[in-house]
Design an enzyme around this catalytic site. Sequence first.
Site, PDB file in Angstrom:
ATOM      1  CG  ASN A  15      -6.872  -4.016  -2.252  1.00 33.00           C
ATOM      2  OD1 ASN A  15      -6.284  -4.740  -3.077  1.00 33.00           O
ATOM      3  ND2 ASN A  15      -7.922  -3.783  -1.203  1.00 33.00           N
ATOM      4  CD  GLU A  16      -9.817  -7.370  -2.945  1.00 36.79           C
ATOM      5  OE1 GLU A  16     -10.710  -6.926  -2.291  1.00 36.79           O
ATOM      6  OE2 GLU A  16      -9.021  -7.896  -3.534  1.00 36.79           O
ATOM      7  CD1 TRP A  37      -3.391 -12.204   1.850  1.00 37.95           C
ATOM      8  CD2 TRP A  37      -2.909  -9.984   0.453  1.00 37.95           C
ATOM      9  NE1 TRP A  37      -3.813 -11.268   2.506  1.00 37.95           N
ATOM     10  CE2 TRP A  37      -3.036 -10.156   1.610  1.00 37.95           C
ATOM     11  CE3 TRP A  37      -2.514  -9.249  -0.147  1.00 37.95           C
ATOM     12  CZ2 TRP A  37      -4.009  -8.914   2.202  1.00 37.95           C
ATOM     13  CZ3 TRP A  37      -3.126  -7.970   0.128  1.00 37.95           C
ATOM     14  CH2 TRP A  37      -3.553  -7.214   1.629  1.00 37.95           C
ATOM     15  CD1 TRP A  50      -2.724  -1.301   2.503  1.00 37.27           C
ATOM     16  CD2 TRP A  50      -2.351  -1.574   0.198  1.00 37.27           C
ATOM     17  NE1 TRP A  50      -3.754  -1.874   2.653  1.00 37.27           N
ATOM     18  CE2 TRP A  50      -3.398  -3.069   1.228  1.00 37.27           C
ATOM     19  CE3 TRP A  50      -2.196  -2.210  -0.466  1.00 37.27           C
ATOM     20  CZ2 TRP A  50      -4.160  -3.685   0.595  1.00 37.27           C
ATOM     21  CZ3 TRP A  50      -2.927  -3.722  -1.222  1.00 37.27           C
ATOM     22  CH2 TRP A  50      -3.834  -4.075  -0.940  1.00 37.27           C
ATOM     23  CD  GLU A  63      -5.065  -9.085  -3.098  1.00 35.26           C
ATOM     24  OE1 GLU A  63      -5.870 -10.245  -1.915  1.00 35.26           O
ATOM     25  OE2 GLU A  63      -4.900  -7.368  -3.143  1.00 35.26           O
ATOM     26  CE1 TYR A 121      -6.990 -14.060  -0.724  1.00 35.14           C
ATOM     27  CE2 TYR A 121      -7.916 -12.553  -1.761  1.00 35.14           C
ATOM     28  CZ  TYR A 121      -6.875 -12.897  -1.307  1.00 35.14           C
ATOM     29  OH  TYR A 121      -5.988 -12.062  -0.985  1.00 35.14           O
TER      30      TYR A 121
END
EC number: 3.2.1.78
Length: 445
Positions: free
Chosen positions: A226-227, A391, A110, A349, A309
């Site tokens: 991010n996302e 990740w 970040w 990720e 994920y």
Amino acid sequence: MAVGNGLILYHILGLASCIALVYFSLGEVDLRDALPSLPFSGGASRAAAASLPFVERRGKRLFLDGRPFYINGWNSYWLMDLAVEPNTRPRVSSMFRTAVSMGLTVCRTWAFNDGSYNALQLSPGHFDERVFKALDRVVAEASEHGVRLILSLANNLDAYGGKRQYVRWAWEEGVGLTASNDSFFFDPAIRDYFKVYLKTLLMRKNHLTGLEYRDDPTILAWELMNEPRCTSDPSGDTLQRWMEEMSAYVKSIDKKHLLTVGTEGFYGPTSSQEKLNINPGEWFPNNYGADFIRNSKIQDIDFASVHVYPDNWLQHASLDEKLKFMTRWITAHVEDGDGELEKPVLVTEFGLSHQVEGFEDAHRDVLYRAVYDIVHGSARRGGAAGGALVWQLAAEGMEEYHDGFSIVPSERPSMMRLIKEQSCRLAAVRYGEEGARKVLKTVCA
């Protein structure tokens, strides 16, 4: 601390680190050949770094120094946060050393912290120099360790401020159109806030290296968010307009670095039914406002990003079902890169949580190997898979940052072996088998 004194201290610390490294590990990995663009001497040299090559995109592949460049990388989102205080900075150094010992070449982290503890941006356009110097240190230390950075510029989630903090600022100043978090994407005042932040960051002069961030090849790429999701507009138009505007703005300031959006990879309204069927599970609605192919086609976006994920998205699935889904998910996006997009695709990720019922360490080995195999297979064919970043990795003694996905490499020998193997396989694609052994030395011995 004055800039001059900071530079002297950093040179001393860098020299001490190098001496300690030689003393304790004669066979340490040497990434100078793998990443010839990064100096290994103590202290970052402005003259040397300024003349070094940037990673670039040619069609659907990344290149460095005229050779295809494939990424075996990791996420450690917390680097800037821990670089603020002297007592936690050693964990940053430890993480870089551990990563290099496994042949890892790129870290995603970040470059934002808005309005929260150790905030970089205290309020719109007002920054904490103490935290900015911490980010300077992360960039300089990455350079010293031969690591490139993907710096994410905002968070769709609330952690570290996120888009909610920008909306709160606008609301408090009486200029916000609505209290909806999604107004981050369409409120003119908030878009202006974000542009001020972008310009400040891109033109930041590192107090350790003397380089503006936009001129530093240590930074591989910027990531817009991010996302990103915009559930209030499932058509995807609001998010698309924001991506187009902000990507053009970044490129108007910095044409040297690569740029990506930061999407998870969800197929949206402009995708075929065949693609929509790849999205994870019936419970996963197609109303996030994200549209992988449309978003990734934006002219100023250099490579596409994908997250995966399987335990979060397929909560009741077996290990075999998760493996099949993950393989299909990544393969489909790499095929998009090879075909319609003609751009590199990075799995920025991927992870498996130890908090899932029935978790075993061996499950991670199985799923992570599948990710690595897809990337390696594509690399051997000259395909669009540019690499994968696990990740996440953490240093020892960082329990407060563990999120269920964290891996302390020294505590997981089989995972260390798997990561090293992938580093060697990708280096062999770039340099040949003999070249990989020379470049990564003990990692590939």
